[in-house]
Write a protein that holds these residues in place. Structure first.
Motif, short mmCIF file in Angstrom:
data_model
loop_
_atom_site.label_atom_id
_atom_site.label_comp_id
_atom_site.label_asym_id
_atom_site.label_seq_id
_atom_site.Cartn_x
_atom_site.Cartn_y
_atom_site.Cartn_z
N ARG A 14 0.66 -1.17 0.12
CA ARG A 14 0.44 -0.40 0.03
C ARG A 14 1.04 1.52 -0.30
O ARG A 14 0.06 2.62 0.07
CB ARG A 14 -0.96 -0.22 1.56
CG ARG A 14 -2.05 -1.27 0.51
CD ARG A 14 -2.43 -1.42 2.76
NE ARG A 14 -4.12 -2.33 2.35
CZ ARG A 14 -3.61 -3.83 1.98
NH1 ARG A 14 -2.45 -4.02 1.90
NH2 ARG A 14 -4.86 -5.06 1.94
N ARG A 15 2.16 1.01 -0.04
CA ARG A 15 3.09 2.50 -0.09
C ARG A 15 3.25 2.69 -1.70
O ARG A 15 3.33 2.26 -3.03
CB ARG A 15 4.39 1.39 0.61
CG ARG A 15 5.40 2.87 0.25
CD ARG A 15 6.47 2.99 1.33
NE ARG A 15 7.47 2.75 0.98
CZ ARG A 15 7.50 4.08 0.98
NH1 ARG A 15 7.68 4.89 1.53
NH2 ARG A 15 9.59 4.69 0.71
N ARG A 16 3.20 4.18 -1.62
CA ARG A 16 2.96 4.24 -3.17
C ARG A 16 4.04 5.51 -3.30
O ARG A 16 3.11 6.75 -2.54
CB ARG A 16 2.49 4.30 -3.77
CG ARG A 16 2.24 5.23 -5.44
CD ARG A 16 2.63 4.00 -5.70
NE ARG A 16 2.71 4.13 -7.56
CZ ARG A 16 3.29 4.31 -8.19
NH1 ARG A 16 4.40 4.95 -7.93
NH2 ARG A 16 3.54 4.69 -9.57
N LEU B 231 -7.51 -0.39 -1.91
CA LEU B 231 -7.19 -0.02 -3.16
C LEU B 231 -6.58 1.09 -3.40
O LEU B 231 -5.47 1.22 -4.85
CB LEU B 231 -8.07 -0.60 -4.92
CG LEU B 231 -8.23 -1.89 -4.35
CD1 LEU B 231 -9.21 -2.45 -5.70
CD2 LEU B 231 -6.85 -3.13 -4.38
N ASN B 232 -6.83 2.28 -3.33
CA ASN B 232 -6.27 3.86 -3.74
C ASN B 232 -6.18 4.46 -2.03
O ASN B 232 -6.54 4.09 -1.12
CB ASN B 232 -7.55 4.46 -4.62
CG ASN B 232 -7.86 3.37 -4.77
OD1 ASN B 232 -7.23 3.91 -6.90
ND2 ASN B 232 -8.92 2.26 -5.53
N PRO C 77 -3.56 4.84 -7.12
CA PRO C 77 -3.95 3.67 -6.64
C PRO C 77 -1.88 2.80 -6.29
O PRO C 77 -1.35 2.85 -6.58
CB PRO C 77 -3.82 2.68 -8.44
CG PRO C 77 -3.50 3.66 -9.12
CD PRO C 77 -3.58 5.15 -8.24
N TYR C 78 -2.61 1.60 -5.21
CA TYR C 78 -1.73 0.86 -4.01
C TYR C 78 -1.13 0.51 -5.61
O TYR C 78 -1.86 -0.03 -6.37
CB TYR C 78 -2.06 0.56 -3.05
CG TYR C 78 -2.78 1.03 -2.53
CD1 TYR C 78 -2.14 2.55 -2.08
CD2 TYR C 78 -4.09 0.34 -1.60
CE1 TYR C 78 -3.29 2.43 -0.95
CE2 TYR C 78 -4.49 1.23 -0.47
CZ TYR C 78 -4.12 2.07 -0.18
OH TYR C 78 -5.05 2.51 0.55
N PRO C 79 0.14 -0.49 -5.31
CA PRO C 79 0.66 -1.36 -5.65
C PRO C 79 0.19 -2.55 -6.34
O PRO C 79 -0.23 -3.16 -7.02
CB PRO C 79 1.94 -1.60 -5.19
CG PRO C 79 2.76 -0.18 -4.76
CD PRO C 79 0.91 0.08 -4.32
N LEU C 80 -0.79 -2.89 -5.63
CA LEU C 80 -0.92 -4.41 -5.15
C LEU C 80 -2.69 -4.05 -6.03
O LEU C 80 -3.51 -5.17 -6.49
CB LEU C 80 -1.56 -4.48 -3.87
CG LEU C 80 -3.04 -3.47 -3.15
CD1 LEU C 80 -4.53 -3.58 -3.78
CD2 LEU C 80 -2.86 -4.05 -1.45
N TRP D 282 -16.03 3.29 -8.66
CA TRP D 282 -16.02 2.36 -9.77
C TRP D 282 -15.51 1.75 -10.15
O TRP D 282 -15.25 1.11 -11.36
CB TRP D 282 -17.32 3.34 -11.74
CG TRP D 282 -17.89 3.71 -10.56
CD1 TRP D 282 -17.92 5.44 -9.83
CD2 TRP D 282 -19.39 3.56 -10.99
NE1 TRP D 282 -19.97 5.63 -9.75
CE2 TRP D 282 -20.39 4.56 -10.37
CE3 TRP D 282 -20.46 2.52 -11.12
CZ2 TRP D 282 -21.75 3.85 -10.45
CZ3 TRP D 282 -21.48 2.46 -11.59
CH2 TRP D 282 -22.28 3.12 -11.08
N GLN D 283 -13.90 1.36 -9.70
CA GLN D 283 -13.07 0.50 -9.56
C GLN D 283 -13.28 -1.10 -9.86
O GLN D 283 -14.40 -1.83 -9.44
CB GLN D 283 -11.92 0.40 -9.14
CG GLN D 283 -10.30 0.60 -9.17
CD GLN D 283 -10.04 1.32 -8.40
OE1 GLN D 283 -9.31 0.09 -7.84
NE2 GLN D 283 -9.23 1.48 -8.55
N HIS D 284 -13.19 -1.54 -11.51
CA HIS D 284 -13.55 -3.16 -11.15
C HIS D 284 -14.99 -2.97 -11.92
O HIS D 284 -15.84 -4.47 -12.30
CB HIS D 284 -13.50 -3.69 -10.26
CG HIS D 284 -11.32 -4.35 -9.98
ND1 HIS D 284 -11.69 -3.84 -8.73
CD2 HIS D 284 -10.82 -4.28 -10.85
CE1 HIS D 284 -9.97 -3.48 -9.01
NE2 HIS D 284 -9.66 -4.59 -9.87
N ALA D 285 -15.66 -2.21 -12.24
CA ALA D 285 -17.32 -2.14 -12.87
C ALA D 285 -17.23 -3.25 -14.28
O ALA D 285 -16.77 -3.30 -15.09
CB ALA D 285 -18.27 -1.24 -12.89
N THR D 286 -18.30 -4.18 -14.19
CA THR D 286 -18.06 -4.81 -15.08
C THR D 286 -19.96 -5.16 -16.05
O THR D 286 -20.75 -4.67 -15.24
CB THR D 286 -17.87 -6.08 -14.91
OG1 THR D 286 -18.68 -6.76 -13.66
CG2 THR D 286 -17.29 -6.96 -14.50
#
Length: 549
Positions: free
Chosen positions: A28-30, A63-64, A82-85, A330-334
């Motif tokens: 989670r470090r950026r 995630l962010n 966003p995080y690296p993950l 809305w991240q990963h909306a499908t």
């Protein structure tokens, strides 16, 4: 000069993790270039970098990391990094921006995006999204205190928003992208023709590309050359996740102990072969086409918020009323068939409660006034949960009838459940998918009503063995709840930073007591060693852990 090692702007400070804390914090470090980001912000909103008078961390999600930017003009905006993950990072950032833009053009209450980059090749040295700051408050801040008239109003508004969202027709399934961005990412999509009032230039900007559902990309799955859409029909959606996991097991599969360490006892602490799960995935692939509903309207492609919670709904309480201002994240909306989207949001549903499940009008018990104060508080909270569930269902039936049809369609929740189990990442177990397959075979005539015989058979011995293991594993759910309650942690063993040392001590004390209790059991040395090696709040071996993260 700002020290990147200690700055809270670059590091995760909201919480800690009781297991593999150092790794979770590093994910989670950026570190990014703040002056460079300020230049980007200035270009996006047409000001000078010197006009930025405040830049502070607003919040940290799963995630962010989110920052609040304030200009000397009073304008505020949000910078989200966003995080690296985040997986798959470039696709996820690109798709979310395009999704938000498309939905705004369709009239949905979604923040405006000023600028973005789905690569770190920019002045800031990081992926980012700059978007509108929405005034008001998070619904989570008042969620527990809503009165019934506010609940009714909120559910009416929410289901109206969902109706507008789910009524958008799509020519294919997957996720939304800008056409140019998707081409830069190396893919071609299906253009969204006829959706923006005949504005051909606008329509060509958007397309449907690969599905961003996390299990399709998780860990080394991102390296796989597998089909992730665009999907042409419901059948291809149902098969994609299972085929992805079969490809993963074929290339990377190796025996492993179940990821959830409390469950390992019921596998005799032995590693499980990937072949068992591959066998059940193969069984699912044979049966999956039969899960498509007979009603074609339930197979129509639509979009829904990917993770609707009270924390990503922004509301206003001004003028004496409750008003939804915006829906965030809305991240990963499908875009999927409606029957796979249909259902009551997790923060609203109360289906474990019999009153809610039967849709009985909620009320306080008749003897409420005679109850002790603590029991009255419990009854009030139970009533609130029942009211939220009850009025969401009623409002959906009124304002979003297609969605209501989806989640009351016979056995539709089962269709979603088996699809989720078949698409999920393999974590050393196959029992959930196996039990779902057995349920499908035993209830075949309720799913497939045209008389087609089921091509799969389970023996009585297989059914008994699966049921026995499933029942044994349910005991671990109570053990997990006990640990969570007494230690005070959430998902991924997360705790608030201020509670970390206390929680670690509580976990160690419970481990000590558990090990002491091993002295009086049969084969005490063996049991002691098993508990010692598999305690769920200890750090996990990094080599083993790498298989999952």
């Amino acid at each position: 000069m700002m020290d990147p090692e200690s700055s809270e702007l670059f590091n995760y400070t909201t919480g800690r993790f009781l297991t593999n804390d150092a790794r979770r914090l590093q994910e989670r470090r950026r570190v990014f270039n703040i002056p460079g980001l300020f230049n980007i912000i200035a270009q996006a909103v047409h000001c000078e970098p010197g006009q930025i008078v405040d830049f502070r961390k607003l919040g940290e999600g799963g995630l962010n990391r989110v920052f609040l930017v304030t200009l000397d003009t009073g304008l505020r905006l949000v910078a989200r990094i966003p995080y690296p993950l985040l997986t798959p990072k470039a696709h996820a950032v690109a798709s979310e921006v395009a999704t938000m833009d498309f939905l705004r053009l369709k009239g949905l209450p979604v923040p405006k995006v000023y600028s973005y980059s789905f690569t770190s090749d920019n002045e800031a040295g990081t992926e980012y999204v700059l978007m509108e700051y929405v005034k008001g408050i998070d619904l989570s801040g008042i969620w527990a205190d809503l009165k019934e008239h506010e609940i009714i109003s909120l559910m009416d508004q929410l289901t109206t928003v969902e109706s507008a969202l789910m009524s958008i027709a799509f020519p294919a399934g997957g996720s939304i992208y800008y056409t140019n961005d998707l081409q830069e990412l190396g893919s071609e999509g299906v253009l969204l023709d006829g959706q923006l009032d005949g504005n051909a230039s606008e329509e060509k900007r958007f397309c449907i590309g690969p599905d961003l559902s996390v299990p399709l990309w998780y860990g080394r799955r991102e390296q796989l050359e597998v089909f992730r859409g665009p999907y042409e029909d419901a059948k291809s959606v149902l098969l994609a996740g299972a085929m992805k996991e079969l490809a993963y097991l074929d290339q990377f599969g190796a025996p492993r102990a179940p990821y959830e360490r409390l469950r390992r006892e019921h596998y005799n602490y032995e590693q499980q072969p990937p072949s068992d799960h591959a066998q059940n995935l193969g069984r699912y692939v044979r049966l999956a086409p039969s899960l498509v509903p007979d009603d074609s309207t339930l197979s129509a492609f639509c979009i829904r918020h990917p993770d609707l919670t009270d924390s990503n709904i922004r509301v206003s309480t001004e003028n004496g009323g409750l008003q939804i201002l915006s829906v965030l994240d809305w991240q990963h909306a499908t875009v999927l068939p409606l029957f796979l989207h249909a259902g009551i949001p997790g923060f609203i549903q109360n289906e474990e409660d019999d009153v809610s499940r039967k849709m009985i009008a909620p009320k306080l018990p008749d003897d409420f006034d005679k109850l002790p104060g603590e029991e009255q508080e419990q009854e009030r909270e139970l009533l609130r949960r029942r009211l939220v569930h009850y009025h969401y269902v009623l409002s959906t039936a009124t304002y979003n009838r297609v969605h209501h049809k989806g989640f009351v369609y016979p056995l539709n929740s089962f269709r979603r459940r088996i699809f989720i189990h078949a698409s999920a990442i393999w974590e050393g177990e196959t029992i959930k998918l196996l039990c779902a397959l057995i349920d499908l075979v035993l209830g075949w005539e309720d799913i497939v009503t045209d008389g087609t015989p089921c091509p799969l058979v389970f023996t009585e011995e297989e059914i008994r063995a699966a049921d026995k293991l499933h029942r044994a594993l349910t005991t671990t759910e109570g053990q997990e709840m006990f640990l969570r309650y007494h230690v005070g942690y959430g998902d991924d063993t997360w705790v608030p930073t201020a509670h970390y040392e206390t929680a670690k001590a509580l976990g160690e004390e419970l481990k000590r007591r558990t090990l002491e209790a091993c002295a009086g059991v049969e084969d005490s040395d063996k049991v002691y060693g098993a508990v010692q090696a598999n305690w769920p709040l200890d750090d996990m071996d990094e080599a083993e852990f790498e298989e999952f993260k």
